[in-house]
Design a protein around this motif. Structure first.
Motif, PDB file in Angstrom:
ATOM      1  N   GLU A  86       0.807  -1.218   0.000  1.00 25.94           N
ATOM      2  CA  GLU A  86       0.000   0.000   0.000  1.00 25.94           C
ATOM      3  C   GLU A  86       0.843   1.272   0.000  1.00 25.94           C
ATOM      4  OE1 GLU A  86      -0.272  -1.828   4.214  1.00 25.94           O
ATOM      5  OE2 GLU A  86      -0.301  -2.490   2.128  1.00 25.94           O
ATOM      6  N   TRP A  87       2.165   1.133   0.209  1.00 27.65           N
ATOM      7  CA  TRP A  87       3.027   2.322   0.201  1.00 27.65           C
ATOM      8  C   TRP A  87       3.302   2.815  -1.216  1.00 27.65           C
ATOM      9  CZ3 TRP A  87       7.278   0.805   4.323  1.00 27.65           C
ATOM     10  CH2 TRP A  87       6.649   0.700   5.577  1.00 27.65           C
ATOM     11  N   GLY A  88       2.960   2.013  -2.210  1.00 29.12           N
ATOM     12  CA  GLY A  88       3.140   2.441  -3.591  1.00 29.12           C
ATOM     13  C   GLY A  88       4.598   2.459  -4.010  1.00 29.12           C
ATOM     14  N   GLY A  89       4.933   3.432  -4.858  1.00 28.75           N
ATOM     15  CA  GLY A  89       6.300   3.550  -5.356  1.00 28.75           C
ATOM     16  C   GLY A  89       6.299   4.180  -6.735  1.00 28.75           C
ATOM     17  N   PRO A  90       7.462   4.395  -7.315  1.00 31.65           N
ATOM     18  CA  PRO A  90       7.537   4.948  -8.674  1.00 31.65           C
ATOM     19  C   PRO A  90       6.835   4.027  -9.664  1.00 31.65           C
ATOM     20  CG  PRO A  90       9.701   4.893  -7.612  1.00 31.65           C
ATOM     21  CD  PRO A  90       8.784   4.102  -6.749  1.00 31.65           C
ATOM     22  N   GLY A  91       6.384   4.603 -10.764  1.00 32.11           N
ATOM     23  CA  GLY A  91       5.696   3.806 -11.768  1.00 32.11           C
ATOM     24  C   GLY A  91       6.611   2.798 -12.438  1.00 32.11           C
ATOM     25  N   THR A  92       6.031   1.663 -12.844  1.00 32.14           N
ATOM     26  CA  THR A  92       6.789   0.619 -13.542  1.00 32.14           C
ATOM     27  C   THR A  92       7.300   1.137 -14.888  1.00 32.14           C
ATOM     28  OG1 THR A  92       5.521  -1.136 -12.499  1.00 32.14           O
ATOM     29  CG2 THR A  92       6.620  -1.676 -14.569  1.00 32.14           C
ATOM     30  N   VAL A  93       8.508   0.776 -15.223  1.00 36.19           N
ATOM     31  CA  VAL A  93       9.094   1.127 -16.526  1.00 36.19           C
ATOM     32  C   VAL A  93       9.258  -0.162 -17.330  1.00 36.19           C
ATOM     33  CG1 VAL A  93      11.027   2.182 -17.746  1.00 36.19           C
ATOM     34  CG2 VAL A  93      10.295   3.104 -15.537  1.00 36.19           C
ATOM     35  N   THR A 184       7.869  14.979  -2.672  1.00 39.30           N
ATOM     36  CA  THR A 184       6.480  14.638  -3.000  1.00 39.30           C
ATOM     37  C   THR A 184       6.177  13.188  -2.645  1.00 39.30           C
ATOM     38  OG1 THR A 184       6.467  16.249  -4.798  1.00 39.30           O
ATOM     39  CG2 THR A 184       4.759  14.540  -4.836  1.00 39.30           C
ATOM     40  N   ALA A 185       7.094  12.293  -3.008  1.00 42.40           N
ATOM     41  CA  ALA A 185       6.899  10.869  -2.705  1.00 42.40           C
ATOM     42  C   ALA A 185       6.868  10.638  -1.201  1.00 42.40           C
ATOM     43  CB  ALA A 185       8.012  10.039  -3.343  1.00 42.40           C
ATOM     44  N   ARG A 186       7.693  11.363  -0.462  1.00 43.45           N
ATOM     45  CA  ARG A 186       7.702  11.216   1.001  1.00 43.45           C
ATOM     46  C   ARG A 186       6.346  11.592   1.584  1.00 43.45           C
ATOM     47  NH1 ARG A 186      12.653  11.424   4.035  1.00 43.45           N
ATOM     48  NH2 ARG A 186      14.434  10.916   2.722  1.00 43.45           N
ATOM     49  N   LEU A 187       5.791  12.710   1.128  1.00 36.63           N
ATOM     50  CA  LEU A 187       4.485  13.158   1.634  1.00 36.63           C
ATOM     51  C   LEU A 187       3.385  12.163   1.276  1.00 36.63           C
ATOM     52  CD1 LEU A 187       4.677  16.991   0.864  1.00 36.63           C
ATOM     53  CD2 LEU A 187       4.716  15.899   3.113  1.00 36.63           C
ATOM     54  N   LEU A 188       3.445  11.631   0.050  1.00 36.26           N
ATOM     55  CA  LEU A 188       2.418  10.683  -0.387  1.00 36.26           C
ATOM     56  C   LEU A 188       2.447   9.413   0.448  1.00 36.26           C
ATOM     57  CD1 LEU A 188       2.592  11.009  -4.282  1.00 36.26           C
ATOM     58  CD2 LEU A 188       0.671  11.645  -2.799  1.00 36.26           C
ATOM     59  N   GLN A 190       3.702   9.053   3.464  1.00 36.62           N
ATOM     60  CA  GLN A 190       3.317   9.359   4.838  1.00 36.62           C
ATOM     61  C   GLN A 190       1.803   9.376   4.967  1.00 36.62           C
ATOM     62  OE1 GLN A 190       6.166  12.851   5.397  1.00 36.62           O
ATOM     63  NE2 GLN A 190       6.031  12.085   7.484  1.00 36.62           N
ATOM     64  N   ALA A 191       1.117   9.896   3.931  1.00 34.39           N
ATOM     65  CA  ALA A 191      -0.339   9.900   3.934  1.00 34.39           C
ATOM     66  C   ALA A 191      -0.910   8.490   3.926  1.00 34.39           C
ATOM     67  CB  ALA A 191      -0.870  10.683   2.735  1.00 34.39           C
ATOM     68  N   LYS A 192      -0.125   7.531   3.432  1.00 41.56           N
ATOM     69  CA  LYS A 192      -0.548   6.129   3.405  1.00 41.56           C
ATOM     70  C   LYS A 192      -0.084   5.358   4.637  1.00 41.56           C
ATOM     71  CE  LYS A 192      -0.309   6.066  -1.652  1.00 41.56           C
ATOM     72  NZ  LYS A 192       0.436   5.561  -2.836  1.00 41.56           N
ATOM     73  N   GLY A 193       0.496   6.070   5.598  1.00 40.13           N
ATOM     74  CA  GLY A 193       0.909   5.430   6.841  1.00 40.13           C
ATOM     75  C   GLY A 193       2.330   4.923   6.855  1.00 40.13           C
ATOM     76  N   ALA A 194       3.122   5.260   5.829  1.00 37.91           N
ATOM     77  CA  ALA A 194       4.517   4.800   5.779  1.00 37.91           C
ATOM     78  C   ALA A 194       5.428   5.862   6.383  1.00 37.91           C
ATOM     79  CB  ALA A 194       4.921   4.536   4.325  1.00 37.91           C
ATOM     80  N   PRO A 195       6.510   5.458   7.008  1.00 41.97           N
ATOM     81  CA  PRO A 195       7.478   6.454   7.494  1.00 41.97           C
ATOM     82  C   PRO A 195       8.113   7.192   6.327  1.00 41.97           C
ATOM     83  CG  PRO A 195       8.349   4.226   7.724  1.00 41.97           C
ATOM     84  CD  PRO A 195       6.915   4.075   7.325  1.00 41.97           C
TER      85      PRO A 195
END
Length: 847
Positions: A86-93, A184-188, A190-195
């Motif tokens: 659920e923490w997501g990540g960069p898009g697949t290439v 931006t990725a850090r904020l996103l 964190q909104a999903k509950g990840a450090p």
């Protein structure tokens, strides 16, 4: 290890040392698929420390990357592998490694058009996401799109498009690592509950191309409905076949038999059967309902990935229970897999997530569930609509105690002001009504009977839908899902009861509340707020007569009219609870709440009491207080006007005698509100004991009762040892205790609480989640001092925090005996209590 060398890439094999903590969830999931002998393309895992070093700017040696291209198709994909999906990540290439040489080879195998499409797609992706060039320059279409894109890249970078696959891969890895590390990725996450500093692994996987002769294509398949959790094959398949069976060119196929068009099950039954077999194996071996991403090349399946099926609350419960019933996971694990708050979605109607929404505005989701009804702007209008059989939504600036009858007559409540513990929110949760408070930008105009919201003007009588789970107000009637109190729900709560944990009672003020509490298997009533009984239309005149009385004798005469009604209330509660404990709080609110404050209401009151309007106005003004929450209420009212508590004690004891004759002996628990001094308890106890003795003599029967204190003031918490000497139980009323500790009004805090939480002043709204550092310290102090004085004393929490999972965990650890919450939050509290007990046992084993 030399972090400049990326030889740390680990080929994912059954025996490879791939771990979730080091390589992320996707890498570990792929290893499990490989161990199941599923056809997974050659894959490599980059550990989190390597990715972190790349993000920090460490140089990559290209020689260390070439091996990932050697054994496969020459093309690879790169996917993120965070610790939690659920923490997501960069898009697949995709299609990393394509160059002029490989493009020419692909033209011979799959045709120029398909080869051009692969090359162009990667050039565009690389230019925009890796080289960070202007997207408009690469929006190429047409037959010569590929050469134009290559020329545009060279013109912008002064270098030809990179032809070395290893260089391409190095740049992709560097870009993805830096993107994960960006603000931006850090904020996103964190909104999903990840450090903020959560690590990232990466997976490099050989590309399985959905191109060539025979059946080819790509798709996803899952085996349960994401909304209901019922078994159902869903997904998509995009075919790329050139064979006659599927037709020429690309087309989307249904997965299963479908009258609307061709399906994979019809055209390639063996391929479809393999996918079903893979799904069954994944469920059993991965112990989860999975969505499988796959590619078909010439009829041969490649499993690219498997992810946990995204599901709603209803599906989550059914899936967890089904896995446990099938012996795939133990019952305790099923309990731990369900978020307690998710049960709220099963208790009430919900807006169907698949249906369109005409959003008007948003507010605070104060009470879950959804309802459709016509707008009414007063309690009287709500009662009239209910009498006509018309569902209605009560819309107010903010509700007051006299609106309770209108709330009872409504299917939902919407207010312009308020927070999660405002009057509207607390009462709605108790009634099980959907409620939205603090709605943004709405304005209620009582004179013109209109509601302005989201730039639209709605009139009283217009139909709206409120979604108390999301806080959304919708125009018109939205499609609703019914409650899901099925055998899966029942089974989950049965397992919760077996798991044990802190006790759970219900806050119940009426027989309807008590019946709901019994239905959800509450272990008793932890708080009966008797003042709510006085707002009934038949009782309010007698209450007002008592308020206007000039002497104790006149007050007793007025209260004598209420006595039989109260006795009947308590008798019903005792009979419904059938031997379970019932805690009754004596009268608490200030008297002004029972009086009107507008001119029309004052005139009606003067007429009903046959008094001059001036006398009524003066009396109302005399009862007004600068801060009624801290004024003449609770035990202070009971001591200065003892006739009120005398009447209530008599009603309780007479009901005890009546109910005990019909069933098991009743032992009522009488709770004194707003105590701050031991002497207050002594004074009330003496009078209650005297009333008990009188009833025993009059009824010629014996009974017992318990007297306790509602701890709502900081002083009561600090002096809990003294108070415990005269009390059988202490129940912490955390709503008022939070108000007094913070110096905040729970009704007004909603105006600025969002800003405070956003700016980190408070980590959470303290009226929603118990403040463990401040209010929690008062609770711990009170428990310690009370038990030192009276080791066997019963201690509980009966505020709204009693239904909050985090607060329940705190109470469990602090040694409370039970929590009490609104009836419709009892299932949530039961599951949270079970989870706290399971965590405590697991912690004990680990220790």
């Amino acid at each position: 290890m030399d972090m400049r060398d990326i030889t740390e890439t680990t080929r994912i094999t059954p025996s490879a040392g791939v771990t979730r903590d080091r390589h992320g969830w996707r890498a570990k999931c792929l290893q499990r698929l490989v161990r199941m002998d599923l056809p997974v393309p050659l894959s490599f895992a980059l550990p989190c420390e390597t990715v972190g070093a790349i993000a920090a700017g460490r140089h990559l040696r290209l020689e260390a990357l070439r091996h990932v291209f050697e054994a496969g198709s020459g093309l690879v994909s790169v996917r993120p592998s965070a610790l939690m999906p659920e923490w997501g990540g960069p898009g697949t290439v995709l299609n990393v490694g394509i160059n002029d040489t490989l493009h020419a080879r692909l033209c011979d195998v799959i045709g120029r058009d398909s080869a051009d499409a692969i090359y162009l797609s990667f050039v565009q992706s690389y230019a925009i996401n890796i080289a960070r060039l202007d997207p408009d320059m690469f929006a190429q279409e047409g037959k010569d799109a590929l050469p134009r894109a290559l020329r545009a890249f060279e013109a912008e970078t002064d270098e030809p498009f990179p032809q070395d696959p290893a260089q391409q891969l190095a740049e992709v890895l560097r870009s993805m690592a830096r993107a994960w590390d960006g603000p931006t990725a850090r904020l996103l996450r964190q909104a999903k509950g990840a450090p903020a500093d959560a690590p990232l692994g990466l997976v490099v996987q050989d590309m399985a191309l959905a191109l060539g002769p025979g059946l080819c294509g790509s798709g996803t398949i899952q085996f349960v409905d994401p909304v209901t959790g019922n078994p159902r094959v869903t997904g998509r398949f995009r075919g790329q076949s050139h064979g006659a069976a599927v037709g020429t060119g690309a087309e989307t196929l249904y997965l299963t038999h479908d009258e609307r068009g061709p399906s994979l099950q019809d055209i390639a039954p063996e391929t479809f059967a393999d996918l079903i077999r893979f799904g069954i194996a994944a469920r059993e071996r991965l112990r989860e309902e999975m969505q499988i991403e796959f590619v078909v090349t010439g009829g041969r399946i490649s499993v690219i990935d498997a992810t946990r099926v995204v599901r709603g609350s209803r599906a989550g419960v059914r899936i967890a229970v089904s896995l446990a019933r099938d012996g795939i996971i133990p019952a305790e694990e099923a309990l731990m897999r369900v978020e307690p708050r998710a049960l709220a979605d099963l208790l009430h109607h919900q807006v169907d997530p698949r249906a369109p929404r005409d959003l008007i505005t948003r507010g605070i989701n104060a009470s879950p569930g959804a309802a459709t009804g016509r707008i009414v702007l007063t309690a009287a209008a709500a009662q009239a609509a209910n009498a006509r059989g018309e569902p209605c939504i009560l819309v107010r600036r903010e509700t007051v105690p006299e609106d309770i009858r209108g709330m009872h007559a409504s299917v939902g409540v919407l207010t312009e002001r308020g927070g999660t513990t405002s009057h509207a929110a607390v009462i709605a949760r108790g009634l099980g009504l959907p409620c939205i408070v603090g709605a943004t930008g709405i304005r209620v105009d009582l004179r013109n009977r209109t509601l302005t919201a989201g730039g639209r003007e709605l009139r009283e009588g217009d139909e709206i839908t409120i979604d108390g789970s999301s806080g959304e107000v919708l125009a018109g009637a939205a499609a609703l899902l019914p409650p899901a109190l099925d055998d899966n729900f029942t089974q989950l709560l049965d397992w919760a009861s077996q798991a044990g944990g802190i006790g759970v009672r219900a806050n119940a003020d009426t027989p309807e509340d008590a019946l709901t509490a019994r239905r959800f298997e509450a272990q008793g009533i932890g708080l009966c707020r008797t003042e709510h009984m006085f707002f009934d239309a038949e009782r309010l005149p007698a209450m007002r007569e008592m308020i206007f009385a000039d002497s104790a004798d006149d007050r007793r005469l007025a209260l004598a009219r209420i006595l039989p009604m109260q006795r009947q209330d308590f008798t019903q509660l005792f009979e419904i609870m059938a031997g379970l404990p019932v805690t009754i709080r004596l009268f608490d609110p200030p008297l002004h709440e029972f009086l009107p404050h507008d001119r029309e209401g004052l005139r009606e009151l003067a007429e009903s009491m046959d008094l001059p309007l001036s006398d009524v106005t003066r009396r109302v003004e005399a009862l007004s207080e600068f801060n009624p929450m801290l004024g003449m209420r609770g035990v202070r009212l009971g001591i200065t006007m003892p006739e009120i508590y005398d009447m209530q004690a008599r009603a309780i004891f007479e009901a005890t005698v009546d109910a005990s004759r019909k069933g098991d002996p009743v032992v009522p628990e009488i709770m004194i509100p707003l105590v701050s001094a031991m002497r207050e308890v002594e004074l009330v106890k003496n009078r209650v004991d005297a009333v008990a003795a009188a009833v025993r003599n009059e009824r010629r029967t014996d009974f017992t009762y318990k007297l306790g204190v509602m701890v709502e003031t900081p002083r009561a918490a600090l002096r809990a040892g003294d108070i415990a000497a005269h009390s059988a139980f202490l129940s912490f009323g955390t709503n008022d205790l939070t108000q007094m500790t913070y110096g905040l009004s729970r009704d007004d805090a909603g105006r600025f609480m969002g800003t405070y939480v956003a700016q980190g002043v408070y980590s959470e709204d303290p009226f929603h989640v118990l403040d463990q550092d401040g209010v929690g310290e008062l609770l711990l102090t009170g428990v310690q001092r009370a038990r030192r004085q009276a080791p066997g004393i019963t201690i509980s929490v009966c505020g709204e925090h009693g239904g909050n999972p985090e607060s329940i965990a705190f109470c469990h650890e602090a040694g409370f005996d039970y929590v009490s919450c609104s009836p419709f939050r009892v299932p949530i509290a039961r599951l949270a209590a079970a989870q706290s007990a399971i965590r405590a046992r697991l912690s004990g084993v680990e220790d």
